[in-house]
Design an enzyme around this catalytic site. Structure first.
Site, mmCIF file in Angstrom:
data_model
loop_
_atom_site.group_PDB
_atom_site.id
_atom_site.type_symbol
_atom_site.label_atom_id
_atom_site.label_comp_id
_atom_site.label_asym_id
_atom_site.label_seq_id
_atom_site.Cartn_x
_atom_site.Cartn_y
_atom_site.Cartn_z
ATOM 1 N N LYS A 48 0.819 -1.211 0.000
ATOM 2 C CA LYS A 48 0.000 0.000 0.000
ATOM 3 C C LYS A 48 0.857 1.268 0.000
ATOM 4 O O LYS A 48 0.404 2.318 -0.425
ATOM 5 C CB LYS A 48 -0.975 -0.027 1.162
HETATM 6 C C1 LIG Z 1 -4.438 -4.649 1.179
HETATM 7 C C2 LIG Z 1 -3.647 -5.895 1.039
HETATM 8 C C3 LIG Z 1 -3.993 -6.916 0.113
HETATM 9 C C4 LIG Z 1 -5.235 -6.827 -0.756
HETATM 10 O O1 LIG Z 1 -5.115 -5.853 -1.772
HETATM 11 P P1 LIG Z 1 -6.411 -5.332 -2.553
HETATM 12 O O2 LIG Z 1 -5.940 -4.213 -3.410
HETATM 13 O O3 LIG Z 1 -7.368 -4.866 -1.467
HETATM 14 O O4 LIG Z 1 -6.963 -6.468 -3.329
HETATM 15 C C5 LIG Z 1 -3.163 -8.007 0.001
HETATM 16 N N1 LIG Z 1 -2.063 -8.148 0.783
HETATM 17 C C6 LIG Z 1 -1.705 -7.207 1.693
HETATM 18 C C7 LIG Z 1 -0.494 -7.429 2.537
HETATM 19 C C8 LIG Z 1 -2.471 -6.047 1.853
HETATM 20 O O5 LIG Z 1 -2.108 -5.113 2.754
#
Ligand SMILES: *Cc1c(COP(=O)(O)O)cnc(C)c1O
Length: 464
Positions: free
Chosen positions: A112
């Protein structure tokens, strides 16, 4: 570039307004009016360029006139300066033609950061120009909150408040939210669970007088700029592995469908992606959708890959818009059925189109742990549980062995030390650059699960 709502009933906006608005006024999500493409020559020319330069070339057509080339390049430079790896999102190898795309070299060790660090700089540049100030309020079950805090800490025009459920995030996650000492950062521990935190944030957005009074802004995963920022690493990875002269497949651990939708965007732009594999844990609404065409909510069961424990996959709406020939009315009807009756069934045509681009697979808790052990034995690498879910899915759906398969590694194993240790016996250490996390003092405000109490904290700070 103009942006339109997936439900067809909101005003058309430019890039900057789309980014600052988040959700469209008709409840839909913003998508570009058309998909810009890169030619084969332009994609070939990306090979060997620094990450920031690829980001510039991939995102430029979507950003339009919002920033000059010089401004946008400076924004990208600042966004990725804090990453712990010079390649930003490097590849590593886990099989003969199998790769990990390491997205965890940002300040909070999860993917993120790649989008959030950029959003922080984009907001700051935009607000400086307009002279406005905003208050960012978000709810988090762990990863998003710390990524938002790291992205906005110390910025002049932004106050940031993150609500997390008291006692229900990991120690690493909590400390990443409570140890930044910048005056504009506020971590709020709410007496309740994640749904309570999320509901109070929604309440604040629905209180229009309050929203306008404090200049509320959201940066959750439906924000278009976040999705767009994630399309970049599909390009860097594919080009490293021979694109555009060779096809490449990707497997993505999926929750809100933002990360994998970014892969679809890259494909729409001309990147030769063969398959996009949706990997889910036991919370498998998307896997069931591909299987049967029925998109039906069930309760959320907590798992060892908690960032994928979701019931409603918000960004799936953007794909529905494409599957239904960009007819906003059709999407609005499906979303109405989802919130009213708890689900909908895709038309035969839509299901066929979905299956033409995507595969899906699910990993149980035991399969996830098993994969952590297997990959450790085979490569010496310790995976985070989310990445392990995806490796399991990638192996299950592996087609043509000559097509490189890239698994998105969405978090560093050290972010989920308990699950990793119980799977393979190794407790992964934090990278050296954040090894003092457990020595820093924490700063957090405990708050009851009450809108008025939360608003007086958010509003009070804002006026002061
Ligand atoms: C948020 C997250 C996901 C999922 O990603 P999306 O874009 O919501 O599908 C997968 N792995 C981790 C470690 C995350 O923080």
């Amino acid at each position: 570039m103009k942006y339109i709502s997936t439900r067809g009933g909101a005003p058309t906006l430019g890039f900057e307004e789309t980014m600052l608005t988040g959700l469209a006024r008709d409840g839909g999500l913003y998508v570009p009016e058309t998909w810009p493409t890169l030619t084969e020559e332009e994609i070939t020319a990306l090979a060997g360029l620094p990450y920031e330069e690829v980001a510039f070339r991939v995102m430029r057509p979507f950003v339009g006139e919002a920033f000059t080339d010089e401004e946008f390049r400076a924004i990208l430079t600042r966004a990725y300066a804090g990453f712990g790896h010079v390649a930003r999102c490097p590849l590593s190898q886990i099989g003969p033609n199998d790769w990990l795309l390491e997205l965890f070299h940002g300040p909070t060790l999860a993917f993120k950061d790649v989008a959030m660090q950029l959003i922080g700089q984009l907001f700051e540049a935009s607000l400086k120009r307009s002279g406005k100030r905003v208050t960012i309020v978000g709810a988090t079950s762990g990863d998003t909150g710390s990524a938002a805090i790291e992205a906005f800490r110390g910025l002049d025009a932004v106050e940031v408040f993150i609500l997390f459920p008291h006692g229900r995030v990991s120690d690493v996650q909590r400390r990443q939210m409570t140890t930044p000492d910048d005056a504009n950062v506020h971590a709020l521990a709410i007496d309740g669970d994640f749904d309570d935190a999320q509901a109070r944030v929604k309440d604040m957005f629905n209180d229009h007088a309050f929203r306008d009074g404090v200049g509320l802004a959201g940066v959750n995963s439906i924000n278009w700029a976040r999705v767009l920022a994630q399309a970049v690493y599909y390009f860097t990875a594919a080009v490293s592995l021979g694109a555009p002269h060779r096809k490449v497949s990707f497997t993505v651990p999926t929750g809100n469908f933002g990360d994998i939708f970014a892969g679809y965007v890259a494909k729409k732009m001309g990147l030769p992606i063969d398959r996009l594999v949706i990997a889910t844990n036991q919370n498998d609404i998307l896997h069931r959708t591909l299987d049967s065409g029925a998109h039906v909510k069930e309760g959320v069961t907590p798992s060892i890959s908690p960032s994928m424990d979701i019931q409603v996959s918000s960004n799936f709406e953007r794909l529905l818009f494409e599957l239904y020939d960009r007819e906003g009315a059709a999407v609005a009807q499906l979303m109405g059925e989802l919130s009213g009756a708890g689900g909908f069934t895709l038309s035969q045509g839509a299901l066929q189109r979905l299956r033409a681009e995507f595969d899906s697979a699910r990993a149980s808790e035991e399969e996830t742990s098993e994969t952590i052990r297997t990959v450790l034995a085979e490569t010496g690498q310790v995976l985070c549980p989310h990445t392990a879910v995806a490796v399991k899915a990638a192996r299950e759906k592996r087609g043509d062995a000559s097509v490189p398969m890239v698994v998105l590694a969405t978090a560093h194993a050290a972010k989920f030390p308990d699950a990793v240790e119980s799977a393979c016996g190794i407790r992964p250490p934090l990278p050296a650059r954040m090894s003092n996390l457990f020595d820093l003092p924490e700063r957090v405000t405990r708050v009851e699960n009450d809108l008025g109490a939360i608003q007086s904290i958010v509003g009070g700070e804002r006026v002061a």
